[in-house]
Design a protein around this motif. Structure first.
Motif, PDB file in Angstrom:
ATOM      1  N   MET A   1      52.365  38.220  28.867  1.00  0.00           N
ATOM      2  CA  MET A   1      52.166  38.470  30.280  1.00  0.00           C
ATOM      3  C   MET A   1      50.739  38.925  30.576  1.00  0.00           C
ATOM      4  N   ASN A   2      50.113  39.610  29.620  1.00  0.00           N
ATOM      5  CA  ASN A   2      48.790  40.167  29.835  1.00  0.00           C
ATOM      6  C   ASN A   2      47.781  39.143  30.333  1.00  0.00           C
ATOM      7  N   ASN A   3      47.793  37.961  29.724  1.00  0.00           N
ATOM      8  CA  ASN A   3      46.821  36.961  30.125  1.00  0.00           C
ATOM      9  C   ASN A   3      47.167  36.350  31.481  1.00  0.00           C
ATOM     10  N   ARG A   4      48.311  36.674  32.049  1.00  0.00           N
ATOM     11  CA  ARG A   4      48.696  36.171  33.357  1.00  0.00           C
ATOM     12  C   ARG A   4      48.325  37.134  34.486  1.00  0.00           C
ATOM     13  N   LEU A   5      47.774  38.292  34.161  1.00  0.00           N
ATOM     14  CA  LEU A   5      47.248  39.193  35.188  1.00  0.00           C
ATOM     15  C   LEU A   5      45.761  38.914  35.326  1.00  0.00           C
ATOM     16  N   ALA A   6      45.334  38.616  36.528  1.00  0.00           N
ATOM     17  CA  ALA A   6      43.919  38.335  36.768  1.00  0.00           C
ATOM     18  C   ALA A   6      43.371  39.351  37.763  1.00  0.00           C
ATOM     19  N   HIS A   7      42.318  40.036  37.365  1.00  0.00           N
ATOM     20  CA  HIS A   7      41.699  41.023  38.236  1.00  0.00           C
ATOM     21  C   HIS A   7      41.037  40.299  39.413  1.00  0.00           C
ATOM     22  N   ALA A  49      54.017  46.950  32.041  1.00  0.00           N
ATOM     23  CA  ALA A  49      53.523  46.801  30.665  1.00  0.00           C
ATOM     24  C   ALA A  49      52.273  45.924  30.640  1.00  0.00           C
ATOM     25  N   ALA A  50      52.275  44.855  31.419  1.00  0.00           N
ATOM     26  CA  ALA A  50      51.107  43.982  31.480  1.00  0.00           C
ATOM     27  C   ALA A  50      49.907  44.723  32.055  1.00  0.00           C
ATOM     28  N   LEU A  51      50.130  45.531  33.085  1.00  0.00           N
ATOM     29  CA  LEU A  51      49.048  46.316  33.666  1.00  0.00           C
ATOM     30  C   LEU A  51      48.489  47.305  32.647  1.00  0.00           C
ATOM     31  N   ILE A  52      49.356  48.024  31.970  1.00  0.00           N
ATOM     32  CA  ILE A  52      48.915  49.009  30.970  1.00  0.00           C
ATOM     33  C   ILE A  52      48.096  48.319  29.866  1.00  0.00           C
ATOM     34  N   GLY A  53      48.438  47.095  29.544  1.00  0.00           N
ATOM     35  CA  GLY A  53      47.710  46.358  28.518  1.00  0.00           C
ATOM     36  C   GLY A  53      46.440  45.681  29.003  1.00  0.00           C
ATOM     37  N   GLY A 162      52.114  37.981  45.140  1.00  0.00           N
ATOM     38  CA  GLY A 162      51.812  37.839  43.717  1.00  0.00           C
ATOM     39  C   GLY A 162      50.735  38.814  43.271  1.00  0.00           C
ATOM     40  N   ARG A 163      50.839  40.039  43.781  1.00  0.00           N
ATOM     41  CA  ARG A 163      49.775  41.010  43.540  1.00  0.00           C
ATOM     42  C   ARG A 163      50.349  42.330  43.054  1.00  0.00           C
ATOM     43  N   ILE A 164      49.647  42.906  42.086  1.00  0.00           N
ATOM     44  CA  ILE A 164      49.928  44.264  41.632  1.00  0.00           C
ATOM     45  C   ILE A 164      48.671  45.077  41.952  1.00  0.00           C
ATOM     46  N   THR A 165      48.878  46.239  42.578  1.00  0.00           N
ATOM     47  CA  THR A 165      47.758  47.076  42.991  1.00  0.00           C
ATOM     48  C   THR A 165      47.888  48.435  42.327  1.00  0.00           C
ATOM     49  N   LEU A 166      46.820  48.852  41.668  1.00  0.00           N
ATOM     50  CA  LEU A 166      46.740  50.160  41.032  1.00  0.00           C
ATOM     51  C   LEU A 166      45.908  51.048  41.936  1.00  0.00           C
ATOM     52  N   ILE A 167      46.528  52.123  42.417  1.00  0.00           N
ATOM     53  CA  ILE A 167      45.819  53.071  43.292  1.00  0.00           C
ATOM     54  C   ILE A 167      45.765  54.412  42.574  1.00  0.00           C
ATOM     55  N   VAL A 168      44.560  54.910  42.404  1.00  0.00           N
ATOM     56  CA  VAL A 168      44.347  56.242  41.822  1.00  0.00           C
ATOM     57  C   VAL A 168      43.630  57.093  42.858  1.00  0.00           C
ATOM     58  N   ALA A 169      44.214  58.223  43.204  1.00  0.00           N
ATOM     59  CA  ALA A 169      43.636  59.178  44.127  1.00  0.00           C
ATOM     60  C   ALA A 169      43.386  60.455  43.334  1.00  0.00           C
ATOM     61  N   ALA A 170      42.136  60.900  43.292  1.00  0.00           N
ATOM     62  CA  ALA A 170      41.824  62.036  42.425  1.00  0.00           C
ATOM     63  C   ALA A 170      40.646  62.854  42.943  1.00  0.00           C
TER      64      ALA A 170
END
Length: 172
Positions: A1-7, A49-53, A162-170
């Motif tokens: 799956m990792n290679n199927r996530l594109a930034h 898991a794909a995001l973490i990788g 078809g999108r995964i969004t990582l939001i970090v607030a810090a």
């Protein structure tokens, strides 16, 4: 799956850029990373898991940026983060967490509030699912991971886009 996530893109909302007095808002920011995934049906845990990788996850959020072989993610050792650590939460709880964090400011400038609405809160509303990485405890903190006063992480999955969004607030 990792290679199927594109930034696709990353956005940084640095609160200091909105304040008449930059000291007023300290070092508070929101980092948003968007990645595309294929339309194949996979469950949320597989996407987490794909995001973490993914190399975009290897960011210590302390000025060094993404390090493709880096061992850290935010204040944590990357090797200790698993999909099981993410809690599935609703939009209301996510908004409450972020509003409590941003309300630590006395007055949120109008332009900042508009950008947060567009870049963060609208994405929360559009997500099919929201996952929150809570406090992992002292054993997960890396060697200099205490640079963040607050660290809130959300993973939003929007299947129709078809999108995964990582939001970090810090704060640091």
């Amino acid at each position: 799956m990792n290679n199927r996530l594109a930034h696709e893109e990353s956005t940084l909302i640095n609160f200091r850029h909105y304040a008449p007095d930059p000291k007023e808002h300290g070092f508070r920011w929101v980092d948003i990373k968007q990645l595309r995934f294929s339309a194949e049906s996979v469950d949320d845990r597989e996407l987490l898991a794909a995001l973490i990788g993914h190399e975009q996850f290897r960011d210590d959020y302390a000025g060094g940026g993404v390090l493709p072989d880096g061992p850290r993610h935010g204040p944590y050792w990357l090797r200790l983060i698993t999909p099981a650590l993410y809690e599935s939460i609703g939009e209301e709880k996510a908004v409450q967490i972020l509003q409590n964090w941003s309300d630590l400011l006395r007055d949120v400038p109008t332009e900042l509030e508009a950008d947060l609405q567009q870049e963060v809160f609208a994405r929360l509303a559009a997500a099919d699912s929201i996952h929150y990485l809570g406090e992992l405890g002292d054993e997960a903190i890396h060697d200099w991971g205490r640079v963040h006063d607050y660290f809130h992480e959300f993973v939003l999955i929007d299947r129709s886009a078809g999108r995964i969004t990582l939001i970090v607030a810090a704060d640091d």
